[in-house]
Design an enzyme around this catalytic site. Structure first.
Site: not given
Ligand code: GCW
Length: 658
Positions: A147, A188, A272, A346, A351, A373, A379, A494
């Protein structure tokens, strides 16, 4: 960024020489040395006070005219990282309890000069509202950035650590807005990144930690929860297995011996596809505590992300609601965490969409340290091609009153509520592009994140004005025009993408540009469920029950479409296209109109920007104009695909025949 120190009008601050004295601090301390170098740079660049005209130590006799006497002094009464400035006509005193406070104070003085305000006004006390102010880089060791929209990593390439110059510049501007913690590798954690905690990388990582430490920044690493399996240890990551615990103990001891400055670890587990404690039937707290106990003797923190949800959902399944997942997976563990664990949550329950409600998990766990966060990297908000100033969104999150009391999210993350500790973290938007952020205007988001984290009560308008003055111009017309563009940009984005909280509809994988059904029949749990009559997911008590995760009065407010804030209507409700909005339009007509307005607003932004040609640096003007042209194409594509989709689906004409 904003530390170019171009000449400033000498009218306000006609300083020709600088007398500097230092009391209680030593010049040799790396942070002090950097603070003094920064002063030299700033005074030379902005006020043409060259090095020869900086005199230390201060001669106590009254300095000659046009000389600024700057006294830097330790004062242990001041709180950590804070500073006090006291000005009179020809002297300025900066007091701080620690070196970081001194550095932040120096940046404050330089900012005052950069925005052409009189130094004589600087009588104030400043301390950070939020103690942990962190950036998360999603940089991979091969040099790619997950991202990332500003080029490649400046930390890594081809599994090696890159030269340190750019990291040093980065540390400078991060510190200048108060950042004090940085995780340099992607959450990741795969392949070579798993080995960052091993001897293969010790000397380089130690060097980065030292560069950061000299700017008051603590280095963090993202950790692979299953590292033992990949690094020749036990073939298990069960946090209760003795062999696993022993392996980590040895590993962490070695890592800390090599990099004693390490702040700790950031962990994405059970998310994920990343491994985690759930695999072994353990809770998130079991996983976090196992590591926290081991890093505690070294003063380390475990920052544990709450982005835990089922990413292999069947789209036919109407019971599972991804929005619920964070709360459901963590709420029962409140009180189970060791003191040095921070849960990182978050801002929204899904997301980083352009509009989401504030995550109900924020503030719900009264016995747990929490970090908010947010994502500076754009993104889902235009990839730093489209302008999208995000400070207003982050302010909404911080200002959100979590329940019937007066506590806001900002109180929780600043540790004022529940006597726990907190912090704020953002996914960074920087890369090796010459201008750092791809779109020059995206740098305003980095700047704004830092400033807001330090002072949660600053307004978006204040912060944006400062940034413009520090970077583009002090001319009022420029300030007004660029403020206008930035402050409206989020609402504009938006409108032409996914208004009313519906979210997504993005091109799969890349997440740039429209694809209304792109994720509709996928495993990611991000469905709009539009049919020929209605759209949205019922997240009320009659539906998935997500709205009931909120405290009152929010739960009741969100439950009912009549009281639900309209910009979140389709986050919480499934409604017919004929639903009547407060403005008297049907939901669908409103949706059509928003998309047309969004494109019009982009055209207006472009006209505003074009009007500034000749008034700002032509290179910046051209670069941003080029991005605006791409933004307009994107906005048109969004408008036409979304509106056509819903026209075809519903058969309902646009009232204006568009
Ligand atoms: O929305 C997702 C993103 C991923 C990201 C994930 C996260 C790092 O598409 O790329 O991975 O969130 O926040 O862990």
């Amino acid at each position: 960024m904003w530390l170019e120190y171009e000449p400033r009008s000498s009218g306000v601050n006609c300083v020709k020489s600088l007398y500097l004295s230092l009391k209680g601090f030593t010049k040799e301390h790396p942070i002090v040395a950097n603070a003094l170098t920064e002063l030299e740079r700033g005074f030379a660049g902005m006020l043409a006070v060259t090095k020869e005209n900086i005199i230390y130590p201060l001669d106590e006799a009254k300095p000659p005219a046009e000389t600024l006497a700057l006294r830097l002094e330790r004062d242990t009464e001041i709180s950590a990282e804070g500073y006090q400035l006291t000005a009179d006509e020809y002297s300025l005193s900066l007091r701080a309890a620690d070196e970081s406070g001194l550095l932040y104070g120096v940046f404050h003085i330089l900012r005052q000069i950069a925005i052409e305000k009189p130094l004589a006004e600087l009588t104030l006390m400043s301390q950070p509202d939020i103690k942990l102010r962190m950036l998360n880089h999603w940089d991979n060791l091969d040099g790619s950035i997950e991202r990332g929209y500003s080029g490649r990593s400046f930390f890594f390439a081809q599994n090696k650590v890159l030269p340190y110059e750019r990291m040093t510049d980065y540390a400078r501007f991060a510190a200048s807005v108060g950042i004090n913690a940085v995780a340099i590798n992607n959450v990741n954690v795969k392949d070579a990144a798993t080995r960052l905690i091993t001897p293969e990388y010790y000397s380089e990582v130690r060097q980065i930690a030292a560069i950061f430490a000299a700017y008051g920044i603590r280095l963090f690493l993202s950790l692979n929860f299953a590292a033992s399996l990949e690094l020749g240890g036990p073939q298990s990551a069960d946090p209760f297995a003795e062999e696993v615990i022993n392996w980590w103990q040895k590993q962490i001891a070695e890592t800390y011996a090599a990099i004693p400055d390490l702040g700790g670890f950031l962990i994405k587990a059970d998310s994920e596809g990343r491994p985690g404690p759930f695999t072994y039937g353990r809770t998130q707290a079991d996983g976090a505590n196992m590591l926290a106990k081991i890093v505690a003797p070294y003063g380390g923190l475990i920052i544990w992300r709450c982005f835990v949800y089922n990413c292999t959902q069947d789209w036919r399944d109407y019971q599972t609601d991804r929005a619920r997942a964070g709360y459901d997976n963590f709420i029962t563990t409140d009180g189970d965490y060791l003191d040095n664990v921070f849960l990182q949550i978050k801002n929204g329950p899904m997301d980083f969409q352009i509009r989401e409600p504030i995550s109900p998990l924020l503030g719900a766990m009264e016995k747990t340290n929490q970090i908010l966060e947010v994502q500076i990297a754009q993104e889902y908000t235009g990839h730093q091609i489209d302008v999208c100033y995000l400070v207003p969104m982050w302010k909404e999150a911080l200002d959100f009153v979590i329940g019937a009391g007066n506590d806001k999210v900002s109180d929780v993350v600043s540790g004022k509520t529940y006597a726990n500790r907190g912090g704020i973290a953002a996914v960074a938007n920087t890369g090796d592009d010459a201008n750092w952020t791809g779109n020059d205007l995206a740098a305003a988001n980095f700047y704004g994140f830092g400033r807001l984290s330090w002072s949660v009560n600053l307004t978006a308008a204040d912060i944006v004005g400062e940034w413009i003055m520090m970077t583009l111009s002090r001319d009022e017309q420029v300030i007004n025009a660029v403020s206008d563009i930035l402050l409206h940009s989020r609402l504009t984005y938006e409108k032409y993408t996914t208004p009313l909280g519906i979210g997504w509809m993005v091109s799969p994988h890349s997440h740039y540009g429209p694809s209304v059904d792109g994720y509709e029949y996928s495993r990611w749990g991000t469905y709009h469920r539009a049919d020929y009559l209605a759209i949205g997911v019922d997240r009320t008590s009659k539906g998935t029950g997500f709205s009931t995760q909120y405290r009152e009065p929010h739960a009741s407010i969100y439950e009912n479409p009549a009281t639900c804030p309209e910009d979140l209507l389709l986050f919480f409700h499934r409604l017919p296209y004929s639903y009547l909005m407060k403005n008297g339009k049907t939901l669908l007509q409103h949706f059509y109109d928003c998309h047309h307005e969004g494109v019009k607003e982009v055209e207006a932004m472009i006209a505003g920007w074009n009007g500034l040609a000749g008034q700002i640096d032509p290179a910046i003007h051209t670069r941003v104009a080029e991005r605006f042209a791409r933004q307009l194409d994107n906005a048109i594509e969004w408008r036409d695909q979304v509106n056509t989709y819903f026209y075809r689906k519903s058969g309902i004409e646009d009232r204006y025949g568009k």
